[in-house]
Design an enzyme around this catalytic site. Structure first.
Site, short mmCIF file in Angstrom:
data_model
loop_
_atom_site.label_atom_id
_atom_site.label_comp_id
_atom_site.label_asym_id
_atom_site.label_seq_id
_atom_site.Cartn_x
_atom_site.Cartn_y
_atom_site.Cartn_z
N GLU A 505 0.81 -1.24 -0.10
CA GLU A 505 0.53 0.14 0.25
C GLU A 505 0.32 1.22 0.47
O GLU A 505 0.78 1.97 -1.53
CB GLU A 505 -0.79 -0.16 1.56
CG GLU A 505 -1.95 1.40 1.57
CD GLU A 505 -3.34 0.70 1.88
OE1 GLU A 505 -3.67 0.14 2.95
OE2 GLU A 505 -4.10 1.58 1.85
N GLU A 781 -2.88 0.08 13.12
CA GLU A 781 -3.63 0.60 12.36
C GLU A 781 -5.44 0.05 13.41
O GLU A 781 -5.98 1.32 13.24
CB GLU A 781 -3.94 -0.13 11.29
CG GLU A 781 -4.76 0.88 10.01
CD GLU A 781 -4.56 -0.10 9.08
OE1 GLU A 781 -4.07 -1.24 8.71
OE2 GLU A 781 -5.00 0.51 7.84
C1 RAM Z 1 -6.33 1.78 4.73
C2 RAM Z 1 -5.28 2.96 4.83
C3 RAM Z 1 -5.28 4.69 5.47
C4 RAM Z 1 -6.72 4.45 5.37
C5 RAM Z 1 -7.52 3.95 4.24
C6 RAM Z 1 -8.82 4.85 4.25
O1 RAM Z 1 -6.42 1.15 3.34
O2 RAM Z 1 -4.07 2.09 5.28
O3 RAM Z 1 -4.88 4.57 5.90
O4 RAM Z 1 -6.88 6.75 5.37
O5 RAM Z 1 -7.78 2.47 4.45
#
Ligand code: RAM
Length: 924
Positions: A505, A781
């Site tokens: 990503e 995350e």
């Molecule tokens: C995830 C990303 C990011 C976020 C989006 C909406 O894939 O890692 O942190 O902003 O989603």
């Protein structure tokens, strides 16, 4: 062509010391960004005044800018002599001299008069102009527009070998100066006569290459030889020849997430300008007289998948004169990628720190797992001795499986594998050139003999940014969270702020940094990076006004929500407030307005926003294994969030319009805000209870912090936030990325800093401390990052920090701009000494100089040391029951120099304080 903005920022920092005895002392000059090859005509000049005495305030300045050092030494500002200017401005002074031209070097110095005497001239500093006009480029774009049999660019894991370019040339006479301009896309490594030029890595900075291409400038006078010379450039793929090709592997219609934009095969443009002492010039340019091979040692390089290096393919001497390149190919003249060539102002990536691994274990026969002791971003340097053809494979992960093997599931499809094939013989040292990894653990296989810790080093790479903040408390959880934040933030600075550094990503997601960027600015000088990112965002804007969620727009994420693109406006405001930098507001105002108009026309009905994508993204779910909560009571209505955001942005735009002298726009935005507020309250405020929407913390917090709540309901709405947090979540966070942006400040502003402190120091789910408790050395995350589905579960994301780092500095340490002031020209020092916390020690290098705040509770005393930089003043709020019970440096505060009592405000005695260092004791 766009007209050149006159507001472009180039920041130069000088330190001027006024010694209190003589008024003059040692002068120091410090450059924040690479001063070479700048392409703005209106540089902004800043300096820092330091001195021991209290109450040093600048009264005037005199700037000289000269075309040579000799002239500057003679005090002749042939380019600009500002004369004696009566002013207290010492940051962001716009160059107002002769119009500058390409390649010109500008030497400058400044002296100031202050309330405590005059300084002498500062040490000289300089900047040089880049190539301002496209016509200055005589060089051509060159490359090799094809793949070779050993490449495999059409698979999912695009494999493409690095391209090696070389050119020999002669210098004819005695040289005076040589300047090299280069953009090598995606990534380059530059050599002159066998030596690497510069210490930048993974450069240049990533952009939408069809809109803007950044070049780097080098002074190579020292590296050129009399007579024969050779330039060598290696090109890697970076974000140019993309890691996952949109035009190839994935069928059209496949989810955009998997289709990374592709710009074509790597290419470069280079121009070397040599000036001889007799005034003659020679220019060496990239063209089809250059030779190239793709059959060198870097067999494959890919930011997701890693790098493969075969040392048996090394070409000794290829970047030196007299190398036999007869079997090399002739470089192709290629098309430009389309973007405008511009000087790169944001810093390049560098190796910023080297760490040693802390442990290594044989996990299976011949398979070793090494622990770096820290989730880091960068790469591994390895020393190895073995036979020709031995191949060492390195794989990277953030965590381990229970059996001690690498946990790869959350890395998704990224291969994160480096391979090194030995040439044999002596010990070999290797590190990759064109990839990076986010990792704590490394799996080593194929290593000849037993790998030992001493043979490995972790190279920590990120944008070369000054660390401007320090923060430490008596609470070990907070200290560890701060450390995790520090590692996470810097690991995600890569010429753009990325969401994560490890999986497939690594994108510049806008929403993640809206508020985070403010906290980050207390730790790193991120002014130039974020100014550049705002340019990326503008370049990603569609003709119709739409702004995507990701910039540069390597992904096609035009989802048209309020919350992610909002970062465009919020961050411009941050740069203005934290750095006094108004340039991004001026530069982007029109595009910001265009986006807001677009959203209003398409998605606003009766002053309510009708579209959202992410809601309160990644709030703590009710079950450990899920990513997204299924509990309606936890979720906040996305349309409420979107409407509140529009309101907030409209208010910011109102301020911007006033700043830029657009009174009609200011009226427009203020009217619009009023209407939105009304509609919002009509729709979402339940006056009976009272509560907003379904009474989540986020639903109540946003209108409260944005000033949308009618005054008579404010207290009650705040009570809801507290009761929800205390009763339903047992003093824990219940918000996702949206609510978290205001949580800590919102609680503290309304009198519950203690609850914010509780949230910040929890060690159980959900909390930052829970991450620490579970071994995290960065920020996750997900709040449940140790148990949730690996499909979206990075161990190094900074979005959930929200306003935490801001809260550390602005509330715990109490360092912030005085209300209504910018750039820390006037400071407010106001700590929140919550129960349970005994000590906070913080410093912040503001644009005016070092601010310090260190407090300690000692028995009944609150002891506080502060430093206020020269040329600023501070409103100092000392926790006290009366003003009289405070001493400064062991005298009653009323006798202290530089301090004026303003009055009592709640639990604080408030003083206006001049620059200097102070030691307060406030007794209960
Ligand atoms: C995830 C990303 C990011 C976020 C989006 C909406 O894939 O890692 O942190 O902003 O989603």
């Amino acid at each position: 062509m766009k007209t050149k903005m006159t507001f472009i920022l180039c920041l130069f920092l000088m330190l001027i010391s006024c010694n209190n005895k003589t008024g003059i002392s040692s002068l120091k000059c410090e450059m924040l960004t690479n001063p070479l090859g700048i392409d703005c005509l209106a540089s902004r000049l800043s300096w820092v005044i330091t001195g021991e005495e209290r109450g040093i305030k600048q009264q005037g300045y005199h700037i000289l800018v000269a075309s040579s050092l000799e002239l500057l030494d003679k005090e002749q500002g042939d380019l600009w002599d500002s004369g004696d200017v009566v002013s207290d401005q010492s940051i962001q002074v716009v160059y107002a001299g002769k119009t500058l031209s390409s390649r010109q070097t500008c030497y400058w110095k400044v002296k100031v008069s202050t309330t405590k005497g005059e300084s002498s001239w500062s040490e000289p500093a300089y900047w040089s102009m880049g190539l301002l006009d496209e016509k200055d480029w005589q060089a051509q774009w060159i490359g090799l527009d094809r793949a070779f049999e050993w490449d495999n660019p059409d698979t999912q894991y695009t494999r493409l070998s690095a391209r090696y370019f070389r050119k020999e040339f002669m210098t004819e006479k005695q040289m005076k100066k040589a300047t090299l301009y280069l953009s090598g896309l995606g990534l380059y490594k530059l050599y002159l006569n066998g030596d690497v030029i510069g210490d930048q890595e993974l450069s240049p900075t990533p952009t939408d290459y069809s809109k803007s291409i950044k070049y780097n400038t080098f002074d190579v006078t020292e590296q050129l030889l009399n007579g024969e010379n050779a330039i060598g450039v290696v090109l890697g793929n970076g974000r140019f020849f993309s890691m996952r090709r949109r035009d190839n592997y994935y069928p059209p219609g496949h989810h955009w997430l998997y289709n990374v934009r592709n710009f074509g095969f790597p290419k470069m443009i280079l121009q070397l300008e040599i000036e001889y002492t007799d005034g003659e010039k020679q220019v060496i340019v990239s063209d089809n007289t250059w030779n190239v091979t793709a059959d060198g040692p870097i067999r494959s390089n890919n930011e997701f998948d890693g790098e493969e290096y075969d040392a048996t393919k090394e070409m000794a001497g290829w970047n030196q004169p007299r190398f036999d390149d007869s079997i090399w190919l002739q470089a192709d003249l290629t098309e430009s990628p389309g973007g405008k060539l511009e000087a790169q102002i944001n810093p390049n990536i560098r190796i910023m720190e080297t760490i040693k691994p802390v442990g290594i274990k044989e996990q299976a026969s011949g398979k070793y797992i090494m622990d770096m002791g820290q989730n880091m971003v960068g790469w591994l340097q390895m020393r190895v001795k073995g036979q020709k053809g031995d191949c060492v494979t390195l794989r990277f992960s953030e965590t381990l499986n229970p059996d001690g093997s690498l946990y790869m599931a959350n890395i998704r499809e990224a291969q994160v594998t480096d391979k090194y094939t030995l040439k044999g013989g002596n010990e070999e040292t290797w590190q990759p050139m064109f990839t990076y990894h986010g990792f704590r653990y490394v799996e080593i296989t194929g290593y000849p003999g037993i790998p030992r810790l001493e043979s490995f080093e972790g190279k920590v790479l990120y944008d070369e940014m000054e660390t401007v903040g320090t923060f430490e408390t008596s609470d070990s959880t907070i200290n560890q969270i701060y450390k995790n934040a520090y590692w996470g933030i810097r690991g995600n600075y890569r010429g753009m702020p990325t969401d994560c550094p490890q999986r497939d990503e690594r994108m510049g997601w806008l929403g993640d940094r809206a508020t985070g960027s403010l906290g980050e600015s207390f730790i790193f000088n991120n002014n130039n990076l974020y100014a550049k990112w705002l340019d990326d965002i503008e370049q990603a804007q569609l003709e119709n006004g739409s702004i995507p969620d990701v910039a540069p727009n390597y992904w096609d994420a035009y989802n048209n929500n309020m919350t992610w693109p909002a970062a465009y406006i919020i961050i411009a405001n941050m740069l203005y407030e934290q750095y006094g930098n108004s340039e991004p507001i001026a530069k982007h105002y029109a595009s910001m307005k265009k986006w807001l108009d677009y959203m209003k026309e398409n998605f606003m009905v009766d002053y309510l926003i009708t579209r959202d994508t992410y809601g309160d993204w990644c709030l703590p779910p009710e079950r450990p294994e899920i990513i997204f909560s299924e509990d309606p009571a936890r979720k906040t209505d996305g349309l409420l969030i979107g409407t509140a955001f529009y309101y907030h942005l409209s208010n910011l735009m109102n301020g911007f319009a006033t700043l830029l002298g657009k009174p009609e726009d200011a009226v427009y935005f203020s009217e619009l805000s009023k209407n939105i507020r009304q509609a919002f309250n009509d729709k979402y405020l339940n006056k009976e209870v009272p509560q907003y929407s379904n009474n989540t913390v986020t639903a109540n917090l946003m209108p409260l912090c944005y000033g949308m709540v009618p005054a008579e309901y404010e207290k009650e709405i705040f009570k809801q936030i507290v009761s929800k947090t205390e009763n339903d979540f047992n003093g824990h966070v219940s918000t996702g990325l949206i609510g978290i942006q205001w949580l800590m400040r919102g609680l503290s502003e309304h009198g519950r800093a203690d609850l914010a402190f509780r949230i910040a120091t929890n060690r159980d789910y959900p909390s930052w401390g829970y991450m620490v408790e579970n071994g995290a050395t960065t920020i996750w995350e997900l709040w449940n990052g140790n148990t949730a589905d690996p499909a979206m579960n990075s161990g190094n994301h900074v979005m959930l920090l929200g306003d935490l780092v801001t809260w550390f500095y602005e509330y715990l340490a109490g360092i912030r701009n005085k209300q209504g002031c910018i750039g820390f020209s006037q400071i407010e020092l106001k700590p929140y000494p919550v129960d349970g916390l005994n000590e906070v020690k913080a410093s912040f290098l503001s644009p005016y100089g070092l601010i310090q705040s260190a407090w300690l509770k000692h028995g009944n005393d609150f002891q506080w040391d502060i430093t206020i930089p020269c040329n600023t003043t501070a409103r100092v709020c000392i926790p006290a029951t009366t003003g009289d019970a405070i001493t400064e440096n062991n005298r009653n505060i009323s006798e202290a120099e530089g301090i004026e009592f303003v009055g009592m405000e709640g639990e604080y005695a408030v003083f206006n304080v001049m620059s200097g260092s102070y030691h307060f004791v406030s007794s209960k």
